[in-house]
Design a protein around this motif. Structure first.
Motif, PDB file in Angstrom:
ATOM      1  N   ILE A   1      64.071 101.420  83.392  1.00 25.11           N
ATOM      2  CA  ILE A   1      62.940 100.649  82.888  1.00 25.11           C
ATOM      3  C   ILE A   1      63.045  99.203  83.315  1.00 25.11           C
ATOM      4  O   ILE A   1      62.261  98.365  82.901  1.00 25.11           O
ATOM      5  CB  ILE A   1      62.872 100.718  81.350  1.00 25.11           C
ATOM      6  N   ALA A   2      64.048  98.887  84.150  1.00 25.54           N
ATOM      7  CA  ALA A   2      64.210  97.510  84.595  1.00 25.54           C
ATOM      8  C   ALA A   2      63.018  97.092  85.439  1.00 25.54           C
ATOM      9  O   ALA A   2      62.461  97.893  86.183  1.00 25.54           O
ATOM     10  CB  ALA A   2      65.488  97.368  85.419  1.00 25.54           C
ATOM     11  N   PRO A   3      62.612  95.827  85.339  1.00 26.81           N
ATOM     12  CA  PRO A   3      61.534  95.346  86.205  1.00 26.81           C
ATOM     13  C   PRO A   3      61.904  95.537  87.663  1.00 26.81           C
ATOM     14  O   PRO A   3      63.050  95.410  88.044  1.00 26.81           O
ATOM     15  CB  PRO A   3      61.425  93.862  85.843  1.00 26.81           C
ATOM     16  N   SER A   4      60.922  95.870  88.480  1.00 25.26           N
ATOM     17  CA  SER A   4      61.169  96.119  89.896  1.00 25.26           C
ATOM     18  C   SER A   4      61.487  94.841  90.636  1.00 25.26           C
ATOM     19  O   SER A   4      60.822  93.827  90.441  1.00 25.26           O
ATOM     20  CB  SER A   4      59.950  96.780  90.524  1.00 25.26           C
ATOM     21  N   LEU A   5      62.505  94.890  91.496  1.00 19.32           N
ATOM     22  CA  LEU A   5      62.818  93.743  92.338  1.00 19.32           C
ATOM     23  C   LEU A   5      61.683  93.483  93.320  1.00 19.32           C
ATOM     24  O   LEU A   5      61.330  92.353  93.600  1.00 19.32           O
ATOM     25  CB  LEU A   5      64.122  94.002  93.099  1.00 19.32           C
ATOM     26  N   THR A   6      61.081  94.561  93.805  1.00 14.68           N
ATOM     27  CA  THR A   6      60.055  94.418  94.833  1.00 14.68           C
ATOM     28  C   THR A   6      58.715  93.978  94.259  1.00 14.68           C
ATOM     29  O   THR A   6      57.979  93.224  94.884  1.00 14.68           O
ATOM     30  CB  THR A   6      59.875  95.748  95.577  1.00 14.68           C
ATOM     31  N   TYR A   7      58.406  94.422  93.048  1.00 13.58           N
ATOM     32  CA  TYR A   7      57.074  94.153  92.522  1.00 13.58           C
ATOM     33  C   TYR A   7      57.105  93.431  91.181  1.00 13.58           C
ATOM     34  O   TYR A   7      56.381  93.764  90.267  1.00 13.58           O
ATOM     35  CB  TYR A   7      56.302  95.473  92.369  1.00 13.58           C
ATOM     36  N   SER A   8      57.959  92.424  91.075  1.00 11.13           N
ATOM     37  CA  SER A   8      57.963  91.620  89.862  1.00 11.13           C
ATOM     38  C   SER A   8      56.753  90.693  89.870  1.00 11.13           C
ATOM     39  O   SER A   8      56.127  90.460  90.894  1.00 11.13           O
ATOM     40  CB  SER A   8      59.250  90.803  89.758  1.00 11.13           C
ATOM     41  N   ASP A   9      56.434  90.154  88.706  1.00 15.39           N
ATOM     42  CA  ASP A   9      55.323  89.207  88.614  1.00 15.39           C
ATOM     43  C   ASP A   9      55.577  88.030  89.532  1.00 15.39           C
ATOM     44  O   ASP A   9      56.688  87.505  89.601  1.00 15.39           O
ATOM     45  CB  ASP A   9      55.164  88.704  87.167  1.00 15.39           C
TER      46      ASP A   9
ATOM     47  N   SER B   1      55.873  87.914  92.589  1.00 13.74           N
ATOM     48  CA  SER B   1      56.637  88.173  93.806  1.00 13.74           C
ATOM     49  C   SER B   1      55.741  87.993  95.010  1.00 13.74           C
ATOM     50  O   SER B   1      54.570  88.307  94.990  1.00 13.74           O
ATOM     51  CB  SER B   1      57.205  89.595  93.781  1.00 13.74           C
ATOM     52  N   GLU B   2      56.315  87.493  96.104  1.00 15.57           N
ATOM     53  CA  GLU B   2      55.510  87.245  97.287  1.00 15.57           C
ATOM     54  C   GLU B   2      55.016  88.537  97.908  1.00 15.57           C
ATOM     55  O   GLU B   2      54.091  88.532  98.712  1.00 15.57           O
ATOM     56  CB  GLU B   2      56.301  86.444  98.322  1.00 15.57           C
ATOM     57  N   ASP B   3      55.579  89.686  97.521  1.00 18.17           N
ATOM     58  CA  ASP B   3      55.067  90.941  98.037  1.00 18.17           C
ATOM     59  C   ASP B   3      53.680  91.259  97.475  1.00 18.17           C
ATOM     60  O   ASP B   3      53.006  92.164  97.940  1.00 18.17           O
ATOM     61  CB  ASP B   3      56.014  92.094  97.689  1.00 18.17           C
ATOM     62  N   GLN B   4      53.242  90.549  96.453  1.00 13.94           N
ATOM     63  CA  GLN B   4      51.929  90.757  95.881  1.00 13.94           C
ATOM     64  C   GLN B   4      50.863  89.952  96.603  1.00 13.94           C
ATOM     65  O   GLN B   4      49.698  89.961  96.204  1.00 13.94           O
ATOM     66  CB  GLN B   4      51.952  90.351  94.398  1.00 13.94           C
TER      67      GLN B   4
ATOM     68  N   ARG C   1      60.762  79.647 101.597  1.00  7.13           N
ATOM     69  CA  ARG C   1      61.175  79.713 100.200  1.00  7.13           C
ATOM     70  C   ARG C   1      62.701  79.653 100.115  1.00  7.13           C
ATOM     71  O   ARG C   1      63.403  80.061 101.033  1.00  7.13           O
ATOM     72  CB  ARG C   1      60.681  81.011  99.564  1.00  7.13           C
ATOM     73  N   TYR C   2      63.184  79.173  98.968  1.00  4.72           N
ATOM     74  CA  TYR C   2      64.614  79.147  98.709  1.00  4.72           C
ATOM     75  C   TYR C   2      64.954  80.201  97.667  1.00  4.72           C
ATOM     76  O   TYR C   2      64.097  80.622  96.873  1.00  4.72           O
ATOM     77  CB  TYR C   2      65.067  77.763  98.247  1.00  4.72           C
ATOM     78  N   VAL C   3      66.215  80.602  97.653  1.00  3.56           N
ATOM     79  CA  VAL C   3      66.614  81.689  96.761  1.00  3.56           C
ATOM     80  C   VAL C   3      66.400  81.313  95.300  1.00  3.56           C
ATOM     81  O   VAL C   3      66.078  82.175  94.472  1.00  3.56           O
ATOM     82  CB  VAL C   3      68.088  82.081  97.040  1.00  3.56           C
ATOM     83  N   GLN C   4      66.531  80.032  94.935  1.00  7.28           N
ATOM     84  CA  GLN C   4      66.303  79.634  93.552  1.00  7.28           C
ATOM     85  C   GLN C   4      64.850  79.827  93.133  1.00  7.28           C
ATOM     86  O   GLN C   4      64.564  80.086  91.958  1.00  7.28           O
ATOM     87  CB  GLN C   4      66.740  78.189  93.309  1.00  7.28           C
ATOM     88  N   GLU C   5      63.922  79.720  94.092  1.00  7.74           N
ATOM     89  CA  GLU C   5      62.520  79.973  93.782  1.00  7.74           C
ATOM     90  C   GLU C   5      62.291  81.448  93.478  1.00  7.74           C
ATOM     91  O   GLU C   5      61.505  81.808  92.600  1.00  7.74           O
ATOM     92  CB  GLU C   5      61.635  79.522  94.942  1.00  7.74           C
ATOM     93  N   GLU C   6      62.993  82.310  94.210  1.00  7.66           N
ATOM     94  CA  GLU C   6      62.853  83.740  93.958  1.00  7.66           C
ATOM     95  C   GLU C   6      63.474  84.129  92.630  1.00  7.66           C
ATOM     96  O   GLU C   6      63.030  85.088  91.986  1.00  7.66           O
ATOM     97  CB  GLU C   6      63.481  84.539  95.090  1.00  7.66           C
ATOM     98  N   VAL C   7      64.496  83.394  92.175  1.00  9.92           N
ATOM     99  CA  VAL C   7      65.068  83.639  90.850  1.00  9.92           C
ATOM    100  C   VAL C   7      63.981  83.465  89.793  1.00  9.92           C
ATOM    101  O   VAL C   7      63.866  84.264  88.848  1.00  9.92           O
ATOM    102  CB  VAL C   7      66.253  82.696  90.582  1.00  9.92           C
ATOM    103  N   LEU C   8      63.160  82.425  89.944  1.00  5.16           N
ATOM    104  CA  LEU C   8      62.058  82.216  89.002  1.00  5.16           C
ATOM    105  C   LEU C   8      61.027  83.334  89.109  1.00  5.16           C
ATOM    106  O   LEU C   8      60.494  83.801  88.094  1.00  5.16           O
ATOM    107  CB  LEU C   8      61.400  80.861  89.262  1.00  5.16           C
ATOM    108  N   ASN C   9      60.726  83.770  90.336  1.00  3.56           N
ATOM    109  CA  ASN C   9      59.777  84.863  90.515  1.00  3.56           C
ATOM    110  C   ASN C   9      60.272  86.162  89.893  1.00  3.56           C
ATOM    111  O   ASN C   9      59.486  86.996  89.458  1.00  3.56           O
ATOM    112  CB  ASN C   9      59.498  85.087  91.997  1.00  3.56           C
TER     113      ASN C   9
ATOM    114  N   ALA D   1      67.307  77.090  87.991  1.00  8.26           N
ATOM    115  CA  ALA D   1      66.313  78.158  87.904  1.00  8.26           C
ATOM    116  C   ALA D   1      66.641  79.118  86.763  1.00  8.26           C
ATOM    117  O   ALA D   1      65.744  79.575  86.042  1.00  8.26           O
ATOM    118  CB  ALA D   1      66.239  78.911  89.230  1.00  8.26           C
ATOM    119  N   LEU D   2      67.913  79.434  86.588  1.00  5.67           N
ATOM    120  CA  LEU D   2      68.311  80.313  85.489  1.00  5.67           C
ATOM    121  C   LEU D   2      68.016  79.666  84.142  1.00  5.67           C
ATOM    122  O   LEU D   2      67.606  80.346  83.185  1.00  5.67           O
ATOM    123  CB  LEU D   2      69.800  80.646  85.602  1.00  5.67           C
ATOM    124  N   ILE D   3      68.212  78.360  84.059  1.00  6.57           N
ATOM    125  CA  ILE D   3      67.879  77.651  82.819  1.00  6.57           C
ATOM    126  C   ILE D   3      66.386  77.753  82.539  1.00  6.57           C
ATOM    127  O   ILE D   3      65.956  77.985  81.394  1.00  6.57           O
ATOM    128  CB  ILE D   3      68.326  76.176  82.925  1.00  6.57           C
ATOM    129  N   LYS D   4      65.563  77.600  83.577  1.00  5.84           N
ATOM    130  CA  LYS D   4      64.110  77.704  83.398  1.00  5.84           C
ATOM    131  C   LYS D   4      63.705  79.110  82.981  1.00  5.84           C
ATOM    132  O   LYS D   4      62.770  79.283  82.193  1.00  5.84           O
ATOM    133  CB  LYS D   4      63.409  77.293  84.687  1.00  5.84           C
TER     134      LYS D   4
END
Length: 616
Positions: free
Chosen positions: A26-34, A36-39, A542-550, A582-585
């Motif tokens: 039931i974990a959120p999808s890595l590929t299709y999270s809210d 996500s640039e794949d959207q 994009r930087y990896v910290q931005e994807e952490v937020l995504n 990003a983790l704090i946010k």
């Protein structure tokens, strides 16, 4: 009012109550999270953002400095050196006579970038000549066998067995003051001892290849090292996420250059010499602090024991050079750098271009101190550490009809400008690059199994990334550059465990997937489902910290799951700091926490081993 630990965790838990995943996660999808640039294909395209530099401006005023450091500008200056030298650079003082001193006319001196106009005729607060604690002497007894350039030293003293743990042949050498029969072209002398009880082992390179392609900003090499015969010193084994220590030598050409600059006769460079020390650990790295006597060679001391390029020059080094400098103008400049009046220039000198020992000896060619005096002020050559990039329990190769145990590492080459022109690599990464290129050249010439080695020891198997995790909780791995290497072993092990299916995800930050995506296609089955690559130099940048937020939903699910863990590995500057923020946010958004509470939340997760950051 500051929230307590229980309040922070309770608030976070109230906003996220993950359930234990069943057969279908039931974990959120890595590929299709809210978000996500794949959207992107589902919404209107956005105009491309301007490409950004890898570095960012963090301060441009005194107010910014105070915000970052917590100190005023004056407090920062006073803490730096106490004499406000940065604010009085080359400022003349009334009542003091100055003289013009001709500067050395050579490329090495010009490369130092010293901004010296005039020097006070009288210098004060000159650094004292450092204590000499290393001495090179002729061995007291004649050698019973002819020494070769490959010979190295042994320790003389009551604890020879504890520091060398050598066989009977070494004990015989000890009694007769002989050089031990050890090939120091592939490993250091036996007295160079890392963390006890480890000794350096020459691991044969089983194979090597370049992971990056032409056009990459930094070259990265992969190494398969054969550790089939590695000694079982303490009943411990290599672990997933662990690191090995490597005692990389100085480049042979650099050592030869320093010997030339010190006017050491060639017939003496590999001749046995008695090294006597009066205190400290050197040259054993991590031996006991005490006086020592060692039979070794001058070349081995510079190759394996003295760092010739990693540290900025110290006043102790400059003071020794001044003491043994026969040109009066060079002596005046060196003494000025060691004085109170030259403090500002010295500070600028140390924080300027990267300076090597051969560079500074070439800049002041009349400075010819004895080698044993210099050894007292040289920085010790320390081991470098590299994370394993495979699961060492599952990696074996068949060669010559035998099974060989293999450990794998990835090494990125770090370079800096060289004063002679071009660039030079660091001691560790430069050594790996030379070995890799040499290995591939030998393979290209038709040699099937080149005999090249990496002097290593099994260390740091208890570092944060190498902890034994008996649970099968979800795991998020966040890294950039070569920091992604240790995660490959985690993923390889996880994807082989049926209970861990759909429970491991990777966020990999790179510059450009066409040239520097490490280990593409080598993570195991379902790689495209568990790994997302974030490029900073292609597409939107994009930087990896931005994807952490995504991926906030995924992050929050994992960190609040039973035995869920978040790993971060890579450079602390830029990536590490950005991911932490990003983790704090994420905690602020998903846990409805204030910034300080969110920061405390991750600190608590780190204390219990759920948030693990290994940055440098």
């Amino acid at each position: 009012m500051t929230a307590t630990t229980d309040q922070i965790l309770a608030a976070a838990a109230a906003n996220s109550v993950p359930e234990e995943p069943g057969l279908s996660s039931i974990a959120p999808s890595l590929t299709y999270s809210d978000d996500s640039e794949d959207q992107d294909e589902l919404r209107a395209p956005e105009p491309p953002r301007k490409r950004r530099a890898s570095t960012r401006l963090i301060s441009q005023s005194a107010t910014d400095i105070q915000r970052i450091t917590g100190e005023s500008t004056q407090q920062l200056i006073d803490r730096c050196c106490g004499v406000s030298c940065c604010m009085n650079f080359q400022k003349k003082k009334q009542g003091i006579d100055y003289e013009h001193v001709p500067l050395p006319d050579n490329d090495a001196f010009r490369s130092l970038g010293l901004r010296i106009e005039e020097i006070p005729a009288v210098l004060t607060a000159i650094a004292e000549l450092p204590e000499q604690f290393t001495f090179l002497e002729k061995p007291a007894r004649p050698q019973s066998q002819t020494a070769s350039p490959a010979d190295s030293g042994i320790s003389l003293g009551n604890d020879a067995n504890t520091e060398n743990n050598g066989p009977t042949s070494l004990e015989h050498s000890f009694r007769n003051l002989e050089l031990e029969d050890l090939d120091t072209s592939i490993q250091p002398p036996s007295f160079v001892q890392p963390h006890p009880p480890y000794h350096v082992y020459p691991a044969k390179i089983h194979n090597t290849r370049e992971l990056t392609r032409d056009g990459a900003e930094k070259r990265t090499f992969h190494f398969d090292l054969d550790v089939t015969d590695y000694p079982n010193e303490d009943q411990r084994d290599f672990k997933v996420g662990g690191a090995i220590g490597v005692t990389a030598p100085n480049d042979a050409a650099v050592v030869e250059d320093v010997l030339d600059l010190l006017l050491i006769p060639r017939y003496l460079r590999d001749k046995p010499v008695l090294l006597r020390t009066t205190k400290g650990r050197w040259p054993t790295v991590w031996g006991k602090e005490k006086a020592r006597e060692l039979v070794t060679t001058r070349r081995d001391l510079l190759t394996w024991c003295s760092d010739l390029q990693s540290y900025p020059p110290t006043k102790s080094l400059l003071r020794v050079l001044a003491e043994y400098c026969y040109d009066p103008n060079e002596k005046k400049i060196l003494t000025f750098l060691c004085s109170g009046e030259g403090q500002a220039v010295f500070c600028d000198f140390r924080t300027g271009p990267h300076i090597s020992i051969s560079q500074i000896l070439s800049a002041f060619p009349s400075a010819k101190p004895p080698m044993d005096v210099l050894l007292s002020v040289f920085q010790p050559l320390m081991p470098r550490f590299y994370s394993l990039s495979n699961d060492p329990h599952e990696s074996y190769e068949i060669r010559d009809g035998k099974q060989h145990r293999i450990i794998e590492i990835a090494v990125t080459v770090h370079e800096t400008a060289d004063w002679r022109g071009g660039r030079r690599a660091g001691i560790g990464s430069g050594f790996f690059q030379r070995q890799a290129l040499r290995f591939m050249d030998l393979q290209g010439s038709g040699e099937k199994a080149p005999q090249l080695y990496i002097p290593m020891f099994r260390g740091l198997m208890a570092n944060p990334l190498a902890k034994q995790f008996v649970s099968d909780g979800p795991m998020l791995l966040i890294g950039a550059g070569v920091g992604i290497a240790p995660f490959r072993g985690f993923v390889q092990r996880r994807l082989k465990n049926a209970n861990c299916a759909n429970k491991v995800w990777v966020l990999q930050g790179i510059r450009d997937s066409l040239v520097d995506e490490l280990y593409s296609g080598e993570w195991g089955v379902h790689e495209d489902e568990v790994k997302r690559v974030i490029e900073s130099r292609r597409g939107e940048g994009r930087y990896v910290q931005e994807e952490v937020l995504n991926q906030a939903d995924l992050v929050w699910f994992i960190i609040n799951s039973l035995d869920g863990r978040v790993f971060v590995c890579g450079s602390s500057k830029g990536m590490g700091e950005g991911v932490e923020e990003a983790l704090i946010k994420v905690a602020m958004s998903k846990g409805n926490l204030e910034h300080d509470e969110a920061k405390k939340f991750w600190e608590l997760k780190k204390e219990v081993g759920q948030y693990i950051a290994e940055t440098w």
